[in-house]
Design an enzyme around this catalytic site. Structure first.
Site, PDB file in Angstrom:
ATOM      1  N   ARG A  87      -5.101  -7.765  -5.113  1.00 47.39           N
ATOM      2  CA  ARG A  87      -4.743  -8.610  -3.911  1.00 47.39           C
ATOM      3  C   ARG A  87      -6.099  -9.461  -3.568  1.00 47.39           C
ATOM      4  O   ARG A  87      -7.069  -8.981  -3.472  1.00 47.39           O
ATOM      5  CB  ARG A  87      -4.412  -7.628  -2.768  1.00 47.39           C
ATOM      6  CG  ARG A  87      -3.494  -8.246  -1.903  1.00 47.39           C
ATOM      7  CD  ARG A  87      -3.143  -7.257  -0.801  1.00 47.39           C
ATOM      8  NE  ARG A  87      -2.337  -8.029   0.402  1.00 47.39           N
ATOM      9  CZ  ARG A  87      -3.017  -7.862   1.659  1.00 47.39           C
ATOM     10  NH1 ARG A  87      -4.371  -7.434   1.923  1.00 47.39           N
ATOM     11  NH2 ARG A  87      -2.460  -8.591   2.691  1.00 47.39           N
ATOM     12  N   ASN A 164      -0.988 -12.241   5.574  1.00 45.22           N
ATOM     13  CA  ASN A 164      -1.550 -10.953   6.049  1.00 45.22           C
ATOM     14  C   ASN A 164      -1.336 -10.652   7.331  1.00 45.22           C
ATOM     15  O   ASN A 164      -1.495 -11.508   8.592  1.00 45.22           O
ATOM     16  CB  ASN A 164      -2.783 -11.172   5.782  1.00 45.22           C
ATOM     17  CG  ASN A 164      -3.603  -9.797   6.095  1.00 45.22           C
ATOM     18  OD1 ASN A 164      -3.545  -8.923   5.293  1.00 45.22           O
ATOM     19  ND2 ASN A 164      -4.571  -9.739   7.186  1.00 45.22           N
ATOM     20  N   GLU A 165      -0.722  -9.347   7.706  1.00 43.91           N
ATOM     21  CA  GLU A 165      -0.773  -8.822   9.046  1.00 43.91           C
ATOM     22  C   GLU A 165      -0.379 -10.063  10.065  1.00 43.91           C
ATOM     23  O   GLU A 165      -1.063 -10.296  11.053  1.00 43.91           O
ATOM     24  CB  GLU A 165      -2.220  -8.158   9.518  1.00 43.91           C
ATOM     25  CG  GLU A 165      -2.526  -7.155   8.510  1.00 43.91           C
ATOM     26  CD  GLU A 165      -3.911  -6.248   8.983  1.00 43.91           C
ATOM     27  OE1 GLU A 165      -4.633  -6.946   9.780  1.00 43.91           O
ATOM     28  OE2 GLU A 165      -4.406  -5.401   8.143  1.00 43.91           O
ATOM     29  N   HIS A 231      -0.063  -1.301   6.013  1.00 34.63           N
ATOM     30  CA  HIS A 231      -1.646  -1.186   5.947  1.00 34.63           C
ATOM     31  C   HIS A 231      -1.904   0.218   7.024  1.00 34.63           C
ATOM     32  O   HIS A 231      -1.359   0.285   7.973  1.00 34.63           O
ATOM     33  CB  HIS A 231      -2.327  -2.289   6.801  1.00 34.63           C
ATOM     34  CG  HIS A 231      -2.101  -3.395   5.903  1.00 34.63           C
ATOM     35  ND1 HIS A 231      -2.598  -4.834   6.373  1.00 34.63           N
ATOM     36  CD2 HIS A 231      -1.377  -3.819   4.756  1.00 34.63           C
ATOM     37  CE1 HIS A 231      -2.459  -5.737   5.361  1.00 34.63           C
ATOM     38  NE2 HIS A 231      -1.624  -5.152   4.477  1.00 34.63           N
ATOM     39  N   TYR A 233      -4.499   2.517   8.263  1.00 29.96           N
ATOM     40  CA  TYR A 233      -5.905   2.915   8.795  1.00 29.96           C
ATOM     41  C   TYR A 233      -5.751   3.821   9.953  1.00 29.96           C
ATOM     42  O   TYR A 233      -4.991   4.860   9.705  1.00 29.96           O
ATOM     43  CB  TYR A 233      -6.540   1.471   9.314  1.00 29.96           C
ATOM     44  CG  TYR A 233      -6.908   0.696   8.341  1.00 29.96           C
ATOM     45  CD1 TYR A 233      -7.911   0.832   7.563  1.00 29.96           C
ATOM     46  CD2 TYR A 233      -6.039  -0.465   8.331  1.00 29.96           C
ATOM     47  CE1 TYR A 233      -8.101  -0.004   6.307  1.00 29.96           C
ATOM     48  CE2 TYR A 233      -6.223  -1.683   7.186  1.00 29.96           C
ATOM     49  CZ  TYR A 233      -7.337  -1.100   6.282  1.00 29.96           C
ATOM     50  OH  TYR A 233      -7.755  -2.252   5.327  1.00 29.96           O
ATOM     51  N   GLU A 260      -2.877  -2.031   1.979  1.00 28.34           N
ATOM     52  CA  GLU A 260      -4.322  -1.848   2.614  1.00 28.34           C
ATOM     53  C   GLU A 260      -4.561  -0.619   3.096  1.00 28.34           C
ATOM     54  O   GLU A 260      -3.732   0.134   3.506  1.00 28.34           O
ATOM     55  CB  GLU A 260      -4.851  -2.922   3.573  1.00 28.34           C
ATOM     56  CG  GLU A 260      -5.052  -4.363   3.135  1.00 28.34           C
ATOM     57  CD  GLU A 260      -5.728  -5.272   4.504  1.00 28.34           C
ATOM     58  OE1 GLU A 260      -6.382  -4.464   5.320  1.00 28.34           O
ATOM     59  OE2 GLU A 260      -5.424  -6.260   4.478  1.00 28.34           O
ATOM     60  N   TRP A 289      -8.755  -1.183   0.398  1.00 33.49           N
ATOM     61  CA  TRP A 289      -9.560  -2.186   1.024  1.00 33.49           C
ATOM     62  C   TRP A 289     -11.071  -1.886   1.176  1.00 33.49           C
ATOM     63  O   TRP A 289     -11.319  -0.841   1.815  1.00 33.49           O
ATOM     64  CB  TRP A 289      -9.255  -2.699   2.600  1.00 33.49           C
ATOM     65  CG  TRP A 289      -9.877  -4.016   3.030  1.00 33.49           C
ATOM     66  CD1 TRP A 289     -11.120  -3.754   3.616  1.00 33.49           C
ATOM     67  CD2 TRP A 289      -9.359  -5.030   2.984  1.00 33.49           C
ATOM     68  NE1 TRP A 289     -11.422  -4.911   4.031  1.00 33.49           N
ATOM     69  CE2 TRP A 289     -10.587  -5.915   3.629  1.00 33.49           C
ATOM     70  CE3 TRP A 289      -8.537  -5.873   2.316  1.00 33.49           C
ATOM     71  CZ2 TRP A 289     -10.463  -7.251   3.734  1.00 33.49           C
ATOM     72  CZ3 TRP A 289      -8.464  -7.231   2.700  1.00 33.49           C
ATOM     73  CH2 TRP A 289      -9.353  -7.890   3.244  1.00 33.49           C
TER      74      TRP A 289
END
Length: 383
Positions: A87, A164-165, A231, A233, A260, A289
């Site tokens: 990516r 992205n985001e 994503h 996290y 990610e 990531w």
């Protein structure tokens, strides 16, 4: 039944069916894009497939090209570690330097040379609504249309990750309509690629906005060729949270990728073991990531030190070589020949390349990793 009579009856039936089809065509109209023959990477039944109908599960890495355009070997280095997908961070010119159409062509060329699928994303949308420097998904769609010449004909090799985001934690309620609009704009401009859309809330969708509206967003794509990206996290610091989110999409036949994730973060400690294990069990793609170059206190997310492919960090070693990691689970796209990616790649003599030159204490070009012999790239044994 005698053969001549059988042929006559078959011919009569065939003529009747042909006539009925011709009569119905003005009413039903031609096949829709979703019904037409599949070209390139495409979604079916909640899974991503190649043009030949082979399922493709992403196992890869993010690379920050927009900030490190001089690191032209990164894609091949990532592929040599066993990834089947990279990516790539691009800039639309709204926040970061615009990645030109010729540069996009070069990136796609490097992906194809390295035999990886290229997920291209515009990073300028990151945190829109909360970060005043971020731009809109509509502007990101304009960028993709502006570099359309580089994308045309690459549907077998490229996934377009629109932005992205695209929303932070403010105004994220607008994600659904903005995402539908951007998809419509790209389809209207003639882009037929598989599209990828990121979740709001800085990609983590703690509000459930993408989860709850994914079905309507997918249906709004006239090509029915949109993949969703979460994503993971700090929001996903338990196995239950990881499993609940991924299972929701799989159970509802909606295509999902963990676009990610890391092994730690400032907002909490993500459960990378659960992310990788659950993704593997559900055949969901994942992209760690990131390769290298992280700053501002998150240097721990680098997979290698200083862009050196022979210097894996602990996070890099976990992602590539750990349980449910890239080396063990990655399968190359059939457009490149398919089969195992071979971990770090395969030398001409058939042995895998070593992850680290330090595996060769004798200096003869031969090492020992993962309970097997390996070859140090560029050594006398590499022939």
């Amino acid at each position: 039944m005698k053969q001549p009579l059988r042929r006559s009856l078959l011919a009569a039936v065939a003529a009747l069916v042909t006539g009925m089809a011709a009569a119905l065509l003005p009413v039903l109209g031609p096949a829709s894009p979703a019904q037409a023959a599949d070209t390139g990477l495409h979604v079916s039944g909640g899974r991503l497939y190649e043009a030949n109908g082979t399922e493709f599960v992403m196992r890869g890495v993010n690379h920050a090209h927009a900030w490190y355009p001089e690191r032209t070997s990164a894609i091949s280095d990532i592929a040599a570690k066993g990834a089947n997908t990279v990516r790539v961070v691009l800039g639309s010119g709204d926040r970061w330097t615009r990645t030109s159409a010729s540069e996009v062509s070069s990136i796609i060329g490097r992906c194809k040379a390295a035999k990886v699928i290229c997920v291209l994303e515009v990073h300028d949308t990151t945190g829109y609504g909360e970060d005043s420097a971020a731009t809109t998904l509509d502007k990101a769609a304009d960028y993709w249309i502006g570099v359309k010449s580089a994308l045309e004909g690459q549907e077998d090799y490229v996934v377009v990750n629109i932005g992205n985001e695209p929303f932070g934690n403010t105004g994220y309620e607008g994600w659904t309509s903005a995402t539908k609009s951007a998809i419509g704009k790209l389809r209207g401009a003639g882009l037929r690629h598989a599209l990828m859309v990121d979740a709001p809330n800085w990609g983590q969708d703690w509000s459930g906005t993408m989860r709850d509206n994914a079905a309507s967003v997918f249906a709004a794509d006239p090509d029915r060729n949109t993949v969703f990206s979460i994503h993971m996290y700090g929001v996903y610091d338990t196995a239950t949270e990881v499993q609940d989110y991924l299972n929701h999409f799989v159970n509802n036949h909606l295509p999902l990728v963990v676009g990610e994730f890391g092994n730690m973060h400032s907002d909490g400690n993500p459960d990378e073991d659960a992310i990788m294990a659950t993704a593997q069990s559900l055949r969901v793609g994942y992209l760690g990531w990131s390769w290298s170059g992280n700053g501002s206190g998150i240097e721990y997310l680098d997979l290698v030190n200083g862009f050196d492919p022979n210097s894996l960090t602990s996070w890099g070693d976990r992602l590539f070589n750990g349980g449910n990691g890239i080396v063990a689970t990655s399968v190359r796209a059939t457009v490149y020949g398919g089969g195992s990616t071979g971990g770090t790649g395969t030398a001409p003599n058939g042995y895998p390349y070593c992850v680290s030159a330090s595996s060769d204490p004798d200096g003869d070009g031969w090492g020992w990793e993962n309970s097997r012999s390996c070859v140090v790239r560029g050594s006398s044994a590499d022939r």
